[in-house]
Design a protein around this motif. Sequence first.
Motif, mmCIF file in Angstrom:
data_model
loop_
_atom_site.group_PDB
_atom_site.id
_atom_site.type_symbol
_atom_site.label_atom_id
_atom_site.label_comp_id
_atom_site.label_asym_id
_atom_site.label_seq_id
_atom_site.Cartn_x
_atom_site.Cartn_y
_atom_site.Cartn_z
ATOM 1 N N ALA A 74 -1.236 -3.676 -2.702
ATOM 2 C CA ALA A 74 -1.223 -2.458 -1.898
ATOM 3 C C ALA A 74 -0.537 -1.334 -2.667
ATOM 4 O O ALA A 74 0.313 -1.578 -3.530
ATOM 5 C CB ALA A 74 -0.524 -2.702 -0.576
ATOM 6 N N LYS A 75 -0.906 -0.114 -2.333
ATOM 7 C CA LYS A 75 -0.332 1.033 -3.022
ATOM 8 C C LYS A 75 0.943 1.476 -2.323
ATOM 9 O O LYS A 75 1.027 2.565 -1.770
ATOM 10 C CB LYS A 75 -1.358 2.174 -3.055
ATOM 11 C CG LYS A 75 -1.053 3.164 -4.134
ATOM 12 C CD LYS A 75 -2.134 4.191 -4.281
ATOM 13 C CE LYS A 75 -1.655 5.325 -5.137
ATOM 14 N NZ LYS A 75 -0.946 4.903 -6.334
ATOM 15 N N VAL A 76 1.921 0.600 -2.335
ATOM 16 C CA VAL A 76 3.221 0.930 -1.756
ATOM 17 C C VAL A 76 4.291 0.395 -2.703
ATOM 18 O O VAL A 76 4.042 -0.525 -3.468
ATOM 19 C CB VAL A 76 3.418 0.284 -0.358
ATOM 20 C CG1 VAL A 76 2.419 0.812 0.631
ATOM 21 C CG2 VAL A 76 3.328 -1.238 -0.437
ATOM 22 N N THR A 327 3.769 1.155 5.834
ATOM 23 C CA THR A 327 2.812 0.465 6.691
ATOM 24 C C THR A 327 1.845 -0.314 5.815
ATOM 25 O O THR A 327 1.308 0.212 4.848
ATOM 26 C CB THR A 327 2.033 1.476 7.549
ATOM 27 O OG1 THR A 327 2.961 2.238 8.301
ATOM 28 C CG2 THR A 327 1.070 0.775 8.490
ATOM 29 N N TRP A 328 1.652 -1.550 6.169
ATOM 30 C CA TRP A 328 0.751 -2.458 5.433
ATOM 31 C C TRP A 328 -0.015 -3.202 6.523
ATOM 32 O O TRP A 328 0.500 -4.120 7.128
ATOM 33 C CB TRP A 328 1.621 -3.403 4.610
ATOM 34 C CG TRP A 328 0.953 -4.436 3.762
ATOM 35 C CD1 TRP A 328 0.693 -4.339 2.424
ATOM 36 C CD2 TRP A 328 0.525 -5.762 4.137
ATOM 37 N NE1 TRP A 328 0.115 -5.516 1.974
ATOM 38 C CE2 TRP A 328 0.006 -6.392 2.989
ATOM 39 C CE3 TRP A 328 0.515 -6.470 5.340
ATOM 40 C CZ2 TRP A 328 -0.515 -7.683 3.011
ATOM 41 C CZ3 TRP A 328 -0.001 -7.767 5.357
ATOM 42 C CH2 TRP A 328 -0.510 -8.357 4.194
ATOM 43 N N LYS A 329 -1.200 -2.737 6.812
ATOM 44 C CA LYS A 329 -1.807 -3.180 8.057
ATOM 45 C C LYS A 329 -3.325 -3.035 7.996
ATOM 46 O O LYS A 329 -3.822 -1.954 7.707
ATOM 47 C CB LYS A 329 -1.233 -2.317 9.170
ATOM 48 C CG LYS A 329 -1.779 -2.601 10.532
ATOM 49 C CD LYS A 329 -1.156 -1.656 11.550
ATOM 50 C CE LYS A 329 -1.830 -1.838 12.877
ATOM 51 N NZ LYS A 329 -1.428 -0.834 13.849
ATOM 52 N N TYR A 330 -4.028 -4.095 8.285
ATOM 53 C CA TYR A 330 -5.487 -4.081 8.179
ATOM 54 C C TYR A 330 -6.123 -4.806 9.361
ATOM 55 O O TYR A 330 -6.570 -5.951 9.232
ATOM 56 C CB TYR A 330 -5.917 -4.739 6.848
ATOM 57 C CG TYR A 330 -5.094 -4.233 5.691
ATOM 58 C CD1 TYR A 330 -5.438 -3.060 5.042
ATOM 59 C CD2 TYR A 330 -3.931 -4.892 5.297
ATOM 60 C CE1 TYR A 330 -4.650 -2.553 4.021
ATOM 61 C CE2 TYR A 330 -3.132 -4.391 4.280
ATOM 62 C CZ TYR A 330 -3.494 -3.225 3.650
ATOM 63 O OH TYR A 330 -2.706 -2.718 2.654
ATOM 64 N N PRO A 331 -6.160 -4.181 10.525
ATOM 65 C CA PRO A 331 -6.776 -4.844 11.682
ATOM 66 C C PRO A 331 -8.246 -5.158 11.377
ATOM 67 O O PRO A 331 -8.986 -4.262 10.978
ATOM 68 C CB PRO A 331 -6.657 -3.797 12.797
ATOM 69 C CG PRO A 331 -5.570 -2.883 12.348
ATOM 70 C CD PRO A 331 -5.660 -2.850 10.868
ATOM 71 N N ALA A 356 1.779 4.600 3.500
ATOM 72 C CA ALA A 356 0.915 3.806 4.365
ATOM 73 C C ALA A 356 -0.256 3.285 3.555
ATOM 74 O O ALA A 356 -0.885 4.030 2.813
ATOM 75 C CB ALA A 356 0.413 4.643 5.531
ATOM 76 N N ASP A 357 -0.487 1.997 3.646
ATOM 77 C CA ASP A 357 -1.676 1.401 3.043
ATOM 78 C C ASP A 357 -2.333 0.656 4.183
ATOM 79 O O ASP A 357 -1.877 -0.416 4.588
ATOM 80 C CB ASP A 357 -1.289 0.467 1.894
ATOM 81 C CG ASP A 357 -2.488 0.091 1.031
ATOM 82 O OD1 ASP A 357 -3.454 -0.455 1.593
ATOM 83 O OD2 ASP A 357 -2.458 0.336 -0.184
ATOM 84 N N THR A 358 -3.347 1.270 4.758
ATOM 85 C CA THR A 358 -3.905 0.672 5.972
ATOM 86 C C THR A 358 -5.411 0.852 6.008
ATOM 87 O O THR A 358 -5.963 1.728 5.346
ATOM 88 C CB THR A 358 -3.227 1.275 7.230
ATOM 89 O OG1 THR A 358 -3.755 0.622 8.386
ATOM 90 C CG2 THR A 358 -3.471 2.765 7.344
ATOM 91 N N HIS A 382 6.169 14.300 0.853
ATOM 92 C CA HIS A 382 6.077 13.538 -0.393
ATOM 93 C C HIS A 382 5.421 12.187 -0.139
ATOM 94 O O HIS A 382 5.646 11.228 -0.863
ATOM 95 C CB HIS A 382 7.471 13.311 -0.989
ATOM 96 C CG HIS A 382 8.102 14.556 -1.507
ATOM 97 N ND1 HIS A 382 8.739 15.452 -0.693
ATOM 98 C CD2 HIS A 382 8.162 15.063 -2.756
ATOM 99 C CE1 HIS A 382 9.183 16.460 -1.435
ATOM 100 N NE2 HIS A 382 8.841 16.251 -2.686
ATOM 101 N N SER A 383 4.639 12.100 0.878
ATOM 102 C CA SER A 383 4.153 10.790 1.291
ATOM 103 C C SER A 383 2.875 10.394 0.570
ATOM 104 O O SER A 383 2.207 11.216 -0.040
ATOM 105 C CB SER A 383 3.896 10.807 2.798
ATOM 106 O OG SER A 383 2.795 11.627 3.089
ATOM 107 N N ASP A 384 2.564 9.107 0.666
ATOM 108 C CA ASP A 384 1.330 8.571 0.111
ATOM 109 C C ASP A 384 0.612 7.786 1.186
ATOM 110 O O ASP A 384 1.218 6.948 1.842
ATOM 111 C CB ASP A 384 1.636 7.604 -1.039
ATOM 112 C CG ASP A 384 1.541 8.289 -2.380
ATOM 113 O OD1 ASP A 384 0.435 8.757 -2.701
ATOM 114 O OD2 ASP A 384 2.567 8.358 -3.079
ATOM 115 N N SER A 385 -0.664 8.057 1.332
ATOM 116 C CA SER A 385 -1.409 7.357 2.353
ATOM 117 C C SER A 385 -2.703 6.822 1.758
ATOM 118 O O SER A 385 -3.411 7.543 1.069
ATOM 119 C CB SER A 385 -1.702 8.329 3.497
ATOM 120 O OG SER A 385 -2.277 7.631 4.556
ATOM 121 N N THR A 386 -2.971 5.559 2.007
ATOM 122 C CA THR A 386 -4.149 4.924 1.421
ATOM 123 C C THR A 386 -5.004 4.305 2.515
ATOM 124 O O THR A 386 -4.474 3.603 3.383
ATOM 125 C CB THR A 386 -3.725 3.798 0.447
ATOM 126 O OG1 THR A 386 -2.869 4.345 -0.534
ATOM 127 C CG2 THR A 386 -4.945 3.157 -0.217
#
Lengths: 496, 421
Positions: A74-76, A327-331, A356-358, A382-386
């Motif tokens: 994951a990209k975190v 966040t590391w979450k893949y429903p 967040a990598d979701t 400065h956040s990263d969201s994937t």
Amino acid sequence: MPAIAETRDAVETLGQSTYKWGFETEIEMDMAPKGLTEDTIRLISQRKQEPEWLLEWRLKAFQAWQAMTEPTWAKVSHPPIDFQDAHYYAAPKKKPGPKSLEEVDPELLRTYEKLGIPLHEQAMLAGVELPEGETARPPVAVDAVFDSVSVVTTFRETLAKAGVIFCPISEAVREHPELVRRYLGSVVPVADNFYAALNSAVFTDGSFVYVPKGVRCPMELSTYFRINARNTGQFERTLIVVEDGASVSYLEGCTAPMRDENQLHAAVVELVAMEDSSIKYSTVQNWYPGDEQGRGGIYNFVTKRGACRGDRSKISWTQVETGSAITWKYPSCILQGDGAVGEFYSVAVTNNHQQADTGTKMIHLGRNTRSTIIAKTISAGHSDSTYRGLVRMMPKAAGARNFTQCDSLLIGDQCGAHTVPYIESRNLSAKIEHEATTSKISEDQLFYCRQRGLSEEDAVGLIVNGFCKDVLKELPMEFAVEAQKLLQISLEGSVG
Amino acid sequence: MNAIAPVGVSAAAFLNRYAGGEGNATRAQAADLLRKAGLPRAGVEAWKYTSLRTLADIAFAGAPVRADAAAVDALLAEAERAYALDAGLSRAVMVNGRFAPGLSRLPDGVSVARFAADADLAPHDDVASALNALLAEDGLTLTVAPGVDAGRMALLSVVVAPDGVALSVHPRHRIVLGAGARLSVLDLSVGRGDYLNNPVLDVAVAEGGHLIHAKLQTEDPVARHLAVVHAEVAGDASYDSFTLTLGAALARHEVHARLTAEGGIVHVNGAQLLDGRQVADLTSVITHAAPACNSRQTVKNVLAGHARGVFQGKILVERVAQKTDGYQMNQALLLSDTAEIDAKPELEIYADDVRCSHGATVGALDAEQLFYLRSRGVAGDEARAILVKAFLHDAVELMGDEALRAVLDRAVETWWNRKDA
């Protein structure tokens, strides 16, 4: 855009006070000592008076977990987690089950009050139902999870009349062992992944829902999660089983008090949908995201998966993710039955130093299965969201369809937005369509709104809500309102 | 590429051939990487869908292995005929990884230098480049002086492995275009027998330069092809590429393109036409490292038999790269029930004022379109041919050099006819 910069500065001065759910409740806790060994697991199992098979199941998971390493794809990024430096069990001091409001710890009630949980007139807690017609909207049943033990469950009787079981999973283990034993771990096996294995070993509580054949659950079921004691990981376990022709809508909302130390949360949610049944699972996640410098905040490493076992069954995930440091979450949906339908609607907002990598996984096994993925990602500060999502068409998924749309919105030039879809097809007649875009708020749209007298912040709020509309409209009413507010609060301090 | 985890299979067979001791830092680094990471197997994120596991068990012989001259001539003649290459087309020919001056017709306007010193090896950190760096012995540097339009030329690779010998060749090429220079290159590989072709091409296009790179990979059906292109594109310059993959049992074409100054343009287009048990992987990372650059990518997979097509395309937009315009489309057409496509189009974006999008579709031939053609009297096979070629046409027509586009069109035609036969 000087105007935007100005507004941003103005809002930034408001500081972190914007996290309005940051408070801590002081209630006496019964805690397990720090660290994780077989003894810890035996202690949890014993405290919860679990049957032997569940202890063995936990130990099996623990063994598997010990042989596993943390996922790194994951990209975190975060400092290594010391899994021995946490308490794996914390329960509010036991009193005889609260039967009336007076018996409920007043601190707890105040917490609910601050949370604004629609506990629907606190008399509900005492089991007093309002006369009919007095509620302006359909009733909501709440299974409140206070740290690790479900303290109070409302609406039990109404549900019982319909034949629906809605209770803490620890209670289900005692009262419906055959159901729990049959389905627990059947969607997310004990050794599924690092965090799911950890959860299986040490889960303390969570919700259990069983809707029998042909029953349409008479109300929306809701659980409010809170993480409360210092240094307790939360390992919720939720299991929802919906039999042939039955349906349920389940709401999960989360807030957490402000604190300094990072906290690990590794929940597992399993859904089982039989023939012609449907499950709608909605989440608003607003755990403490850390402060402006990225200190503190919750690590939310969650495994959520639903199995559409029966033909024409349907599972729909809707999530609004605004909180958590990571966040590391893949429903996911496993579409086994012919004609099964999987849906994933997601809004993920990151601000300050959140990561967040979701995304989701749609595994098509049955014929004519269909899935829809709509993911909206908003990055600020400065956040990263994937967005990371998998669509897989297995050889027997003849006539299967998928449509995916991922849109990212960047606010400011110090954040990142990433899209990583995995598309795999082994069936000739399966059809997959995927689109993704990344953009910023257009100057034209802003100008249009400003020209009509909206402040810059309101204009951005309006545009962001419009950007998320496709997802928000999937939420049940009471959540949709809350979610819109959350979006705006989450973006405060960054949105110009 | 970053995701090199120490979980690969042993690269010992290759490492044994590396003499070491020559003190070249790039080679030593490559050896170190291969020792630590090994050859990737599927699961390593950068190699998620393609495993090099099968390479580990083969003791490939190194060059020079003398090629059967008659076989080389036959392969060259066959390529010229099949793709109707212009008889006057300048060409530089590599045979079994070695420059063959006798077979080459060097062009005016391009200075051709042979790979001489190890110092010429540019360091890269991906596995296929490391394998090349470890064992590279020959290759060409094609240089076009500033302002010169050098026209068109071919870079031909012929590998002929003797019976019973598995051969691996690791040519290291370089194309350098001065400011405002222009060149079109047809990069064609053919071969016979059991071998691994592992070419690495470094491209540098200076300001206002324009390089067209049309690659046609038609290796032997049992061979393996593991190519990497590293392209650096300066301001207002362009690298316009198309890769048509037809050959090899296992193939990967990997492109790392970097836009380093305003106004640069990169096209990484391609098509993979696969049948039997072929596996082919087109992987690209396009990095926007400067503002106001433009990248375009259209990739098509047509998969028959038990073939598996892989596409991994990443567009990386760095923080400075405001006003980036990036577009990527990948589409796959499955012609059989047993073919498989694995695609991973990826956007990694750190700048806010950008327009980036990608799209992906996977499916079979459209029954309605087939019906439309059939109802107008077009026979089934022909109708299928029309639709497949139309599907590919969208990508092939993007090739900027007309003569090279004609070569690609012919190659598609040849593949389809052979497949049908």
